[in-house]
Scaffold this active site. Structure first.
Site, PDB file in Angstrom:
ATOM      1  N   TYR A  70      -8.309   2.652  -8.103  1.00  0.00           N
ATOM      2  CA  TYR A  70      -6.866   2.855  -8.156  1.00  0.00           C
ATOM      3  C   TYR A  70      -6.169   1.669  -8.808  1.00  0.00           C
ATOM      4  CZ  TYR A  70      -7.679   6.282  -4.371  1.00  0.00           C
ATOM      5  OH  TYR A  70      -8.129   7.328  -3.605  1.00  0.00           O
ATOM      6  N   ASP A  84       5.002   4.374   2.015  1.00  0.00           N
ATOM      7  CA  ASP A  84       5.161   4.476   0.566  1.00  0.00           C
ATOM      8  C   ASP A  84       6.641   4.570   0.219  1.00  0.00           C
ATOM      9  OD1 ASP A  84       5.967   7.171   0.944  1.00  0.00           O
ATOM     10  OD2 ASP A  84       3.912   7.880   0.786  1.00  0.00           O
ATOM     11  N   ARG A 176      -2.005   2.934   1.021  1.00  0.00           N
ATOM     12  CA  ARG A 176      -0.740   2.593   1.695  1.00  0.00           C
ATOM     13  C   ARG A 176      -0.963   1.575   2.803  1.00  0.00           C
ATOM     14  NH1 ARG A 176       1.068   7.929   3.989  1.00  0.00           N
ATOM     15  NH2 ARG A 176      -1.112   8.477   3.642  1.00  0.00           N
TER      16      ARG A 176
END
Length: 288
Positions: A70, A84, A176
């Site tokens: 990611y 988030d 997150r």
């Protein structure tokens, strides 16, 4: 139908919606086409969304590489209830003046084997209920920490309170939660901003296809199983293929190494997955 699609999902739609669109593209009216995911993406996330179609859903357990990669942004100084950018603000704290030094120390500490407490806004279940359903109802429950592995974690840059990170991690990692934990280790709070998945197992971003590309060329966007699962392929003659598809063992003149093999018939049609047992080939998954 038997294959995979390396789909690019933009931020916004759900993974389920994209699975339904592929079902409409590749399926027919006679029966509902099976679809399976090698890791879904949250609606606000973008990137690689591998989807198995038809009988390829039965091959998902054979994909040994489950690592994810990611790129994300970490927004320092503000915590949200979802972890988030879509959530409401819970807390705001100042960002320390020596944040660069603190970030360097935190990234080193979060590399390797770590533990995470899954967020309330996740699809995990507690007593049969999804955590995000409980969270939306204003409830919070205890969640046991889970072990995950951060294979690599690097700082791409910082622009004020926005930090860009790149990572390679094990399946089940919550980015997150990682962002929140890094912010806490730096003496402040934070949340995940943007999230882009660059790889999911053998599926990588530069080979992914948009939905428009899939609709324009469905067959050209279909990835055969041999490109995803690194096991040998053997071809059986007519009688052997019939016996294999009927669930019977067939003899092998030269048994291949490995626990599993793709099995194709004389027409090169993939008919199943076999397991070598001595000089015999045992059917394990039969597709035809």
């Amino acid at each position: 139908m038997l294959g995979f699609v390396n789909l690019f999902k933009p931020a916004g739609p759900t993974s389920t919606q994209f699975g339904a669109r592929l079902r409409a593209i590749y399926g027919d009216r006679k029966e509902k086409l099976a679809v399976g995911h090698l890791g879904t993406l949250d609606p606000q996330a973008a990137g690689v969304l591998p989807i198995a179609l038809g009988k390829a859903t039965r091959l998902l357990p054979l994909i040994s590489d489950r690592r994810k990669a990611y790129v994300c942004t970490l927004v320092l100084g503000r915590a949200t209830d979802t972890g988030d950018a879509t959530g409401a603000t819970l807390t705001e704290l100042p960002v320390p003046d020596d944040i660069d030094a603190r970030l360097a120390a935190a990234l080193s500490a979060f590399t390797g084997a770590i533990e995470q407490v899954p967020p309330m806004y996740s699809a995990l279940k507690h007593d049969g209920q999804r955590l995000y359903d409980l969270a939306r109802a204003g409830k919070t429950v205890d969640r046991p920490a889970r072990a995950v592995t951060m294979y690599s974690l690097s700082l791409l840059g910082r622009d004020g309170d926005i930090v860009r990170l790149r990572m390679s991690c094990s399946e089940g990692t919550y980015v997150r939660t990682l962002c929140e934990d890094i912010a806490a280790a730096c003496g402040t709070v934070g949340h995940m901003g943007a999230l882009l998945r660059e790889a999911a197992g053998p599926f990588v971003l530069y080979e992914s296809r948009t939905l428009d590309e899939v609709e324009a060329d469905p067959n050209g966007c279909l990835v055969p199983p041999e490109r995803v699962i690194a096991i040998p392929t053997i071809v059986l003659d007519g009688r052997e293929a019939i016996d294999f598809c009927a669930g019977r063992m067939v003899p092998l003149a030269h048994p291949p190494a490995g626990a599993h093999v793709f099995v194709r018939d004389q027409e090169r049609v993939l008919v199943g997955i076999g397991e070598p047992v001595g000089a015999l080939l045992a059917p394990r998954k039969v597709f035809s």
